[in-house]
Design a protein around this motif. Structure first.
Motif, PDB file in Angstrom:
ATOM      1  N   PRO A  45       0.827  -1.214   0.000  1.00  0.00           N
ATOM      2  CA  PRO A  45       0.000   0.000   0.000  1.00  0.00           C
ATOM      3  C   PRO A  45       0.864   1.269   0.000  1.00  0.00           C
ATOM      4  CG  PRO A  45      -0.942  -1.605   1.486  1.00  0.00           C
ATOM      5  CD  PRO A  45       0.402  -2.163   1.044  1.00  0.00           C
ATOM      6  N   GLY A  46       0.506   2.196  -0.876  1.00  0.00           N
ATOM      7  CA  GLY A  46       1.223   3.463  -0.978  1.00  0.00           C
ATOM      8  C   GLY A  46       2.449   3.446  -1.872  1.00  0.00           C
ATOM      9  N   GLY A  69      -5.683  -6.299  -6.164  1.00  0.00           N
ATOM     10  CA  GLY A  69      -5.634  -5.052  -5.417  1.00  0.00           C
ATOM     11  C   GLY A  69      -6.214  -3.871  -6.174  1.00  0.00           C
ATOM     12  N   GLY A  71      -5.014   0.139  -7.605  1.00  0.00           N
ATOM     13  CA  GLY A  71      -3.900   1.039  -7.849  1.00  0.00           C
ATOM     14  C   GLY A  71      -4.266   2.144  -8.805  1.00  0.00           C
ATOM     15  N   ALA A 101       0.344   1.357  -6.236  1.00  0.00           N
ATOM     16  CA  ALA A 101      -0.758   0.980  -5.353  1.00  0.00           C
ATOM     17  C   ALA A 101      -1.517   2.188  -4.830  1.00  0.00           C
ATOM     18  CB  ALA A 101      -0.216   0.184  -4.164  1.00  0.00           C
ATOM     19  N   ASP A 104      -4.312   2.564   0.449  1.00  0.00           N
ATOM     20  CA  ASP A 104      -4.883   1.590   1.387  1.00  0.00           C
ATOM     21  C   ASP A 104      -4.986   0.171   0.820  1.00  0.00           C
ATOM     22  OD1 ASP A 104      -6.768   2.089  -0.544  1.00  0.00           O
ATOM     23  OD2 ASP A 104      -8.429   2.393   0.846  1.00  0.00           O
ATOM     24  N   SER A 105      -4.246  -0.125  -0.246  1.00  0.00           N
ATOM     25  CA  SER A 105      -4.396  -1.441  -0.866  1.00  0.00           C
ATOM     26  C   SER A 105      -3.086  -1.952  -1.461  1.00  0.00           C
ATOM     27  CB  SER A 105      -5.439  -1.363  -1.996  1.00  0.00           C
ATOM     28  OG  SER A 105      -5.550  -2.606  -2.669  1.00  0.00           O
ATOM     29  N   TRP A 106      -2.854  -3.246  -1.310  1.00  0.00           N
ATOM     30  CA  TRP A 106      -1.805  -3.887  -2.085  1.00  0.00           C
ATOM     31  C   TRP A 106      -2.217  -3.799  -3.542  1.00  0.00           C
ATOM     32  CZ3 TRP A 106       2.614  -6.660  -0.431  1.00  0.00           C
ATOM     33  CH2 TRP A 106       2.785  -6.729   0.952  1.00  0.00           C
TER      34      TRP A 106
END
Length: 136
Positions: A45-46, A69, A71, A101, A104-106
């Motif tokens: 995430p990020g 995920g 992105g 990404a 808040d997510s892979w």
């Protein structure tokens, strides 16, 4: 969620060879290095890569196939596009862009290098925290 169970493709090892061109941790599993180069890139995430350009004298570019995920993909001068599993992005040679990404997510995608003549990457500046922070 963690890197090992995102999709049917292996997350691979820490992407240390390209770490200087990423903000955050990424992982890389090379799925093919013959005929067509395909790498599975996993972003925590990020995490996002820096702005970059795939150059080629003829052909070239990249195709992203999103496998897990959430992105983003953004071309220079355009709004960012949200990406989710099943999305595909065709990136012509010569287009400055970044991908990575959501905060808040892979995120995981297959990066397919389009064959061409004299293909090379130009890595540019990082995506600023301010610009990235405007994304949902």
């Amino acid at each position: 969620m963690n890197a090992e169970n995102l999709s049917v493709f292996p997350a691979g090892k820490p992407n240390d060879a390209y770490a200087e061109y990423f903000t955050g941790q990424s992982y890389l599993a090379m799925l093919s290095t013959e005929q067509v180069v395909i790498g599975n890139v996993t972003f925590v995430p990020g995490c996002r890569n820096h702005w970059h350009i795939h150059h080629a004298d003829k052909g070239g570019g990249q195709i992203l196939l999103v496998t897990a995920g959430r992105g983003y993909y953004q071309e220079w001068g355009k709004e960012a596009r949200e990406l989710k599993p099943g999305d595909a992005v065709a990136i012509p040679a010569g287009v400055k862009h970044w991908h990575g990404a959501a905060p808040d997510s892979w995120f995981q995608h297959l990066a397919v290098e389009v064959p061409g003549e004299h293909c090379r990457n130009e890595w540019c500046e990082p995506v600023t925290g301010e610009d990235y922070g405007k994304l949902g």
